[in-house]
Scaffold this motif. Structure first.
Motif, PDB file in Angstrom:
ATOM      1  N   VAL A 187       0.874  -1.175   0.000  1.00  0.00           N
ATOM      2  CA  VAL A 187       0.000   0.000   0.000  1.00  0.00           C
ATOM      3  C   VAL A 187       0.908   1.220   0.000  1.00  0.00           C
ATOM      4  CG1 VAL A 187      -1.744   1.278   1.311  1.00  0.00           C
ATOM      5  CG2 VAL A 187      -1.810  -1.220   1.266  1.00  0.00           C
ATOM      6  N   SER A 196      -0.715   7.535  -3.012  1.00  0.00           N
ATOM      7  CA  SER A 196      -0.783   7.780  -4.450  1.00  0.00           C
ATOM      8  C   SER A 196      -0.727   9.263  -4.738  1.00  0.00           C
ATOM      9  CB  SER A 196      -2.093   7.209  -4.989  1.00  0.00           C
ATOM     10  OG  SER A 196      -2.212   7.510  -6.346  1.00  0.00           O
ATOM     11  N   MET A 205      -1.792  10.292  -7.568  1.00  0.00           N
ATOM     12  CA  MET A 205      -2.738  10.440  -8.669  1.00  0.00           C
ATOM     13  C   MET A 205      -4.144  10.772  -8.151  1.00  0.00           C
ATOM     14  SD  MET A 205      -0.660   9.439 -10.988  1.00  0.00           S
ATOM     15  CE  MET A 205      -0.950   8.422 -12.404  1.00  0.00           C
ATOM     16  N   TYR A 248      -6.759   9.352  -9.307  1.00  0.00           N
ATOM     17  CA  TYR A 248      -7.408   8.046  -9.188  1.00  0.00           C
ATOM     18  C   TYR A 248      -6.376   7.024  -8.752  1.00  0.00           C
ATOM     19  CZ  TYR A 248     -11.114  10.260 -11.839  1.00  0.00           C
ATOM     20  OH  TYR A 248     -12.101  11.111 -12.250  1.00  0.00           O
ATOM     21  N   PRO A 249      -6.387   6.634  -7.475  1.00  0.00           N
ATOM     22  CA  PRO A 249      -5.372   5.680  -7.012  1.00  0.00           C
ATOM     23  C   PRO A 249      -5.473   4.351  -7.752  1.00  0.00           C
ATOM     24  CG  PRO A 249      -6.581   6.634  -5.169  1.00  0.00           C
ATOM     25  CD  PRO A 249      -7.292   7.050  -6.415  1.00  0.00           C
ATOM     26  N   LYS A 250      -4.342   3.677  -7.823  1.00  0.00           N
ATOM     27  CA  LYS A 250      -4.299   2.414  -8.575  1.00  0.00           C
ATOM     28  C   LYS A 250      -4.717   1.249  -7.700  1.00  0.00           C
ATOM     29  CE  LYS A 250      -0.539   3.161 -11.803  1.00  0.00           C
ATOM     30  NZ  LYS A 250       0.660   3.765 -11.243  1.00  0.00           N
ATOM     31  N   LEU A 251      -5.366   0.274  -8.333  1.00  0.00           N
ATOM     32  CA  LEU A 251      -5.733  -0.957  -7.659  1.00  0.00           C
ATOM     33  C   LEU A 251      -5.298  -2.067  -8.601  1.00  0.00           C
ATOM     34  CD1 LEU A 251      -7.226  -1.947  -5.175  1.00  0.00           C
ATOM     35  CD2 LEU A 251      -9.344  -1.845  -6.469  1.00  0.00           C
ATOM     36  N   VAL A 252      -4.214  -2.746  -8.249  1.00  0.00           N
ATOM     37  CA  VAL A 252      -3.651  -3.718  -9.179  1.00  0.00           C
ATOM     38  C   VAL A 252      -3.580  -5.081  -8.518  1.00  0.00           C
ATOM     39  CG1 VAL A 252      -1.679  -4.297 -10.646  1.00  0.00           C
ATOM     40  CG2 VAL A 252      -2.258  -1.906 -10.248  1.00  0.00           C
ATOM     41  N   ARG A 260      -9.881  -8.590 -10.307  1.00  0.00           N
ATOM     42  CA  ARG A 260      -9.814  -7.180  -9.911  1.00  0.00           C
ATOM     43  C   ARG A 260     -11.097  -6.722  -9.209  1.00  0.00           C
ATOM     44  NH1 ARG A 260     -10.336  -1.988 -11.375  1.00  0.00           N
ATOM     45  NH2 ARG A 260      -8.553  -0.637 -10.893  1.00  0.00           N
ATOM     46  N   SER A 283      -4.642   5.839  -1.559  1.00  0.00           N
ATOM     47  CA  SER A 283      -3.449   4.980  -1.628  1.00  0.00           C
ATOM     48  C   SER A 283      -3.544   4.054  -2.835  1.00  0.00           C
ATOM     49  CB  SER A 283      -3.343   4.104  -0.374  1.00  0.00           C
ATOM     50  OG  SER A 283      -3.273   4.892   0.771  1.00  0.00           O
ATOM     51  N   ASP A 284      -2.387   3.772  -3.421  1.00  0.00           N
ATOM     52  CA  ASP A 284      -2.327   2.717  -4.435  1.00  0.00           C
ATOM     53  C   ASP A 284      -2.251   1.385  -3.702  1.00  0.00           C
ATOM     54  OD1 ASP A 284      -2.244   4.520  -6.531  1.00  0.00           O
ATOM     55  OD2 ASP A 284      -0.052   4.643  -6.522  1.00  0.00           O
ATOM     56  N   PHE A 313      -1.503  -2.686  -4.280  1.00  0.00           N
ATOM     57  CA  PHE A 313      -1.055  -3.753  -5.180  1.00  0.00           C
ATOM     58  C   PHE A 313      -1.152  -5.081  -4.443  1.00  0.00           C
ATOM     59  CE2 PHE A 313       1.181   0.143  -6.123  1.00  0.00           C
ATOM     60  CZ  PHE A 313       1.078   0.242  -7.505  1.00  0.00           C
TER      61      PHE A 313
END
Ligand SMILES: Nc1ncnc2c1ncn2[C@@H]1O[C@H](COP(=O)(O)OP(=O)(O)OP(=O)(O)O)[C@@H](O)[C@H]1O
Ligand SMILES: [Mg+2]
Length: 449
Positions: A308, A311, A313, A315-319, A325, A346-347, A349
């Motif tokens: 975690v 971010s 950005m 739009y935080p990333k969710l990978v 997903r 937060s991003d 992953f």
């Protein structure tokens, strides 16, 4: 007289339309239509009438299905105990994952007890020989045909009467009766259909190799999945040494059974203790949780890792790698709303170690705990594994196969397992493993931090 007309066919699901469409109404795929030409054989008037006669099921004689063991234990497990005579098996997977390797090993193992034939539309006889020299101690009486015309192949098969045929790959063969190019939906369907009829009529077992697109669909036709008896899918990262063979469909055995292999120079070797492979050694670090998973009838421990990071950005990333997903988004939402974790901004992953894919809902808890551990920057307590399906309310739901999961945890020396309360209630106590029952996600979090 035969009349030629053309249709537009979706390469993903086989949907047919009279004009080109940008998006398939059948499966939603974009830009998947291609033009195919068909011969229509006039009306039924000219054809000979034939009457079908029903049979009473009670009168049908069944020969005890004698399966042929391939002597590759992980493959036999996935097939449900070996090859069923007269069955059609589709083996899919990305380029270079090991489809040709595995099937050549099968032919090598069985060539002394059965008549086997390799039909290769992809590689020349010399290429196949080179691989055989590397994989098999003794090539033995394996026969091969380097041929792409399905009529020529079937004529040869009728003559030499093999018991087992490997077709590598179904996308390279074509029938002269259809005017579209090899690999197109109608060709692939026709070729597979021909082998299907031959398998059923002559009792020959057939393995068809099928290429898979980046998205994981069998290139061209999902329609093939309906036609064949069994669909086996090779998964895993082709850059890593191990590969997972999964049965996606099986008319003769249970589905979702997995076989684990390691790719070596000498070919695919079976891995008898996959938990050891998927668990990295040593102390668990921040953002790591162990899932006590159940794949088909087999329990194994799999490490789920999360990171975690703040971010920058809008739009935080969710990978997610190895996990759906949509499921991941749901788990993150439940963590925020039901366990008070502030993940917005937060991003996130998530990675399933070893190139594994987990699909069962029982993996939810491991994903949630890995994210919570990464978020808090604190490892989970001790040697703890977990399983449990999260509901949107933050409760943990009953999961199947709890005993098998716990046995595997005990075998691998895991000290404690967090599990849904309802499962713990049904089990009572367990030798060698401490049970940590949790009714909700919050209760699970308080067990491990
Ligand atoms: N000498 C070697 N030593 C170790 N591994 C090898 C060697 N040669 C090939 N391989 C492995 O075999 C893999 C290729 O296997 P194989 O040809 O069976 O794949 P495939 O699924 O049939 O691919 P394709 O879709 O291209 O036909 C390579 O990715 C590599 O991992
Ligand atoms: Mg190949």
């Amino acid at each position: 007289m035969a009349k030629i007309h053309s249709l537009f066919v979706c390469g993903q699901c086989g949907y047919e339309a009279h004009k080109w469409l940008g998006r398939c109404p059948g499966c939603g795929a974009w830009n998947s239509f291609s033009e195919e030409r068909f011969d229509s054989r006039g009306s039924s008037q000219g054809r000979q009438r034939r009457e079908a006669v029903p049979t009473r099921l009670a009168d049908v004689e069944v020969q005890a299905a004698t399966r042929v063991a391939t002597r590759i234990s992980e493959l036999d497990r996935v097939l449900g105990g070996g090859i069923v005579p007269g069955s059609l098996v589709l083996v899919g997977g990305e380029p270079g994952i090991g489809k040709s390797t595995l099937l050549l090993q099968v032919l090598g193992n069985l060539c002394r007890e059965l008549r086997v034939l390799l039909v290769s539309g992809e590689e020349s006889a010399a290429q196949v020989k080179l691989r055989a020299d590397r994989l098999l101690q003794n090539v033995g009486p394996v026969e091969m045909l380097a041929e792409t015309d399905v009529d020529a192949v079937l004529a040869a098969v009728r003559k030499s009467k093999p018991d087992l045929i490997v077709v590598d790959s179904v996308q390279t063969l074509f029938s002269g009766e259809i005017s579209s190019v090899p690999g197109s939906v109608s060709q692939v369907r026709e070729v597979a259909g021909r082998f299907m009829r031959m398998a059923k009529e002559d009792g020959v077992s057939v393995f068809l190799v099928g290429h898979v697109t980046k998205e994981g669909a069998l290139a061209g036709p999902r329609v093939l999945e309906h036609l064949v008896d069994t669909v086996l899918q090779f998964e895993g990262d082709r850059n890593l040494a191990y590969r997972v063979l999964r049965s996606v469909k099986n008319r003769f055995g249970s589905t979702n059974e997995i076989g684990v292999f390691e790719m070596r120079e000498s070919g695919l070797q079976t891995v008898d203790d996959p938990s050891a492979l998927f668990l990295e050694d040593g102390q668990r670090s921040c953002g790591s949780a162990i899932l006590a998973a159940l794949e088909g009838s087999r329990a194994l421990l799999i490490e789920v890792q999360a990171l975690v990071a703040g971010s920058g950005m809008a739009y935080p990333k969710l990978v997610g790698t190895g996990i759906d997903r949509g499921r991941l988004a749901m788990i993150v939402a439940v963590l925020s709303r039901r366990a008070g974790l502030h993940l917005s901004g937060s991003d996130v992953f998530v990675n399933v170690a070893g190139g594994m894919r987990v699909e069962e809902p029982a993996a939810d808890l491991a994903v949630a705990l890995a994210i919570a551990s990464a978020h808090r920057d604190s490892p989970l307590r001790g040697q703890t594994a977990c399983f449990g399906e999260l509901s949107l309310t933050g409760d943990l739901r009953f999961c199947v196969g709890a005993e098998r999961r716990l046995d595997e945890a005990a075998k691998m020396g895991v000290g404690a397992v967090v599990l849904p309360e309802k499962n713990a209630g049904a089990i009572g106590a367990m030798n060698g493993v401490q049970l940590l029952p949790a009714g909700s996600l919050s209760a699970a979090l308080s067990h491990v931090f």
